[in-house]
Motif scaffolding. Sequence first.
Motif, mmCIF file in Angstrom:
data_model
loop_
_atom_site.group_PDB
_atom_site.id
_atom_site.type_symbol
_atom_site.label_atom_id
_atom_site.label_comp_id
_atom_site.label_asym_id
_atom_site.label_seq_id
_atom_site.Cartn_x
_atom_site.Cartn_y
_atom_site.Cartn_z
ATOM 1 N N UNK A 220 -3.982 27.035 16.820
ATOM 2 C CA UNK A 220 -3.943 27.579 18.171
ATOM 3 C C UNK A 220 -3.831 29.091 18.118
ATOM 4 N N UNK A 221 -3.984 29.716 19.275
ATOM 5 C CA UNK A 221 -3.757 31.144 19.427
ATOM 6 C C UNK A 221 -3.033 31.360 20.756
ATOM 7 N N UNK A 222 -2.824 32.597 21.148
ATOM 8 C CA UNK A 222 -2.095 32.865 22.386
ATOM 9 C C UNK A 222 -2.796 32.277 23.609
ATOM 10 N N UNK A 223 -4.121 32.261 23.585
ATOM 11 C CA UNK A 223 -4.888 31.776 24.734
ATOM 12 C C UNK A 223 -4.816 30.265 24.912
ATOM 13 N N UNK A 224 -4.617 29.520 23.837
ATOM 14 C CA UNK A 224 -4.619 28.058 23.968
ATOM 15 C C UNK A 224 -3.326 27.402 23.469
ATOM 16 N N UNK A 225 -2.259 28.168 23.403
ATOM 17 C CA UNK A 225 -0.970 27.615 22.957
ATOM 18 C C UNK A 225 -0.481 26.516 23.898
ATOM 19 N N UNK A 226 -0.738 26.649 25.190
ATOM 20 C CA UNK A 226 -0.334 25.608 26.144
ATOM 21 C C UNK A 226 -1.057 24.295 25.847
ATOM 22 N N UNK A 227 -2.338 24.367 25.489
ATOM 23 C CA UNK A 227 -3.091 23.166 25.121
ATOM 24 C C UNK A 227 -2.482 22.543 23.870
ATOM 25 N N UNK A 228 -2.106 23.391 22.912
ATOM 26 C CA UNK A 228 -1.470 22.883 21.685
ATOM 27 C C UNK A 228 -0.152 22.182 22.005
ATOM 28 N N UNK A 229 0.582 22.699 22.978
ATOM 29 C CA UNK A 229 1.840 22.063 23.380
ATOM 30 C C UNK A 229 1.575 20.702 24.034
ATOM 31 N N UNK A 230 0.511 20.604 24.823
ATOM 32 C CA UNK A 230 0.180 19.313 25.437
ATOM 33 C C UNK A 230 -0.229 18.287 24.383
ATOM 34 N N UNK A 231 -1.020 18.721 23.399
ATOM 35 C CA UNK A 231 -1.412 17.822 22.311
ATOM 36 C C UNK A 231 -0.166 17.370 21.553
ATOM 37 N N UNK A 232 0.716 18.304 21.278
ATOM 38 C CA UNK A 232 1.955 17.982 20.564
ATOM 39 C C UNK A 232 2.770 16.956 21.349
ATOM 40 N N UNK A 233 2.878 17.139 22.646
ATOM 41 C CA UNK A 233 3.616 16.192 23.483
ATOM 42 C C UNK A 233 2.973 14.810 23.422
ATOM 43 N N UNK B 112 4.935 9.825 13.996
ATOM 44 C CA UNK B 112 4.549 10.990 13.200
ATOM 45 C C UNK B 112 5.748 11.921 13.086
ATOM 46 N N UNK B 113 5.688 12.778 12.075
ATOM 47 C CA UNK B 113 6.686 13.834 11.943
ATOM 48 C C UNK B 113 6.048 15.121 12.430
ATOM 49 N N UNK B 114 6.645 15.720 13.438
ATOM 50 C CA UNK B 114 6.132 16.979 13.980
ATOM 51 C C UNK B 114 6.768 18.146 13.243
ATOM 52 N N UNK B 115 5.916 18.997 12.684
ATOM 53 C CA UNK B 115 6.401 20.177 11.984
ATOM 54 C C UNK B 115 6.679 21.316 12.938
ATOM 55 N N UNK B 116 7.230 22.376 12.401
ATOM 56 C CA UNK B 116 7.554 23.568 13.192
ATOM 57 C C UNK B 116 6.288 24.284 13.665
ATOM 58 N N UNK B 117 6.442 25.031 14.732
ATOM 59 C CA UNK B 117 5.387 25.936 15.194
ATOM 60 C C UNK B 117 5.363 27.126 14.238
ATOM 61 N N UNK B 118 4.194 27.482 13.778
ATOM 62 C CA UNK B 118 4.007 28.697 12.970
ATOM 63 C C UNK B 118 3.102 29.614 13.780
ATOM 64 N N UNK B 119 3.672 30.682 14.328
ATOM 65 C CA UNK B 119 2.922 31.579 15.205
ATOM 66 C C UNK B 119 2.072 32.594 14.454
ATOM 67 N N UNK C 295 -5.431 29.933 8.208
ATOM 68 C CA UNK C 295 -5.863 31.255 8.644
ATOM 69 C C UNK C 295 -5.366 31.685 10.018
ATOM 70 N N UNK C 296 -4.716 30.797 10.741
ATOM 71 C CA UNK C 296 -4.187 31.185 12.048
ATOM 72 C C UNK C 296 -2.965 30.341 12.377
ATOM 73 N N UNK C 297 -2.357 30.638 13.498
ATOM 74 C CA UNK C 297 -1.163 29.918 13.921
ATOM 75 C C UNK C 297 -1.462 28.424 13.988
#
Length: 121
Positions: free
Chosen positions: A18-31, A38-45, A52-54
Amino acid sequence: MMKEDTIEIVGFHAHIYFNLDNRDAAARVREGLTQFEVQLGRWHDKPIGPHPQAMYQIAFLPSQFGKVVPWLMLHREGLDILVHPETGDDLADHTLHSLWLGQKLELNLEVLRPRTTHASF
């Protein structure tokens, strides 16, 4: 007679980028992933390791593959996702044995290559 395969898959990882523009989408997928075992890992910004990216990682057992990966295919919200097995060979797992949902990103493979030491006598 077929030769028995000696590579064992002990688990899988999915890296959701993810990046700053789609972090909200990443949060919805995570939810959405909380419905699975599954084991959810930490957010790496910031980029970390070969990535190569967050991103954040999820870990799951082979028995969950048939549920988790199809769900990701249909609910990834346009995010790029790397799915790979855990066989003990990190380089091959992230390259030869991997699959991508969305765009294939270029990984920093140098961090996965085995380090060799040359002793001087």
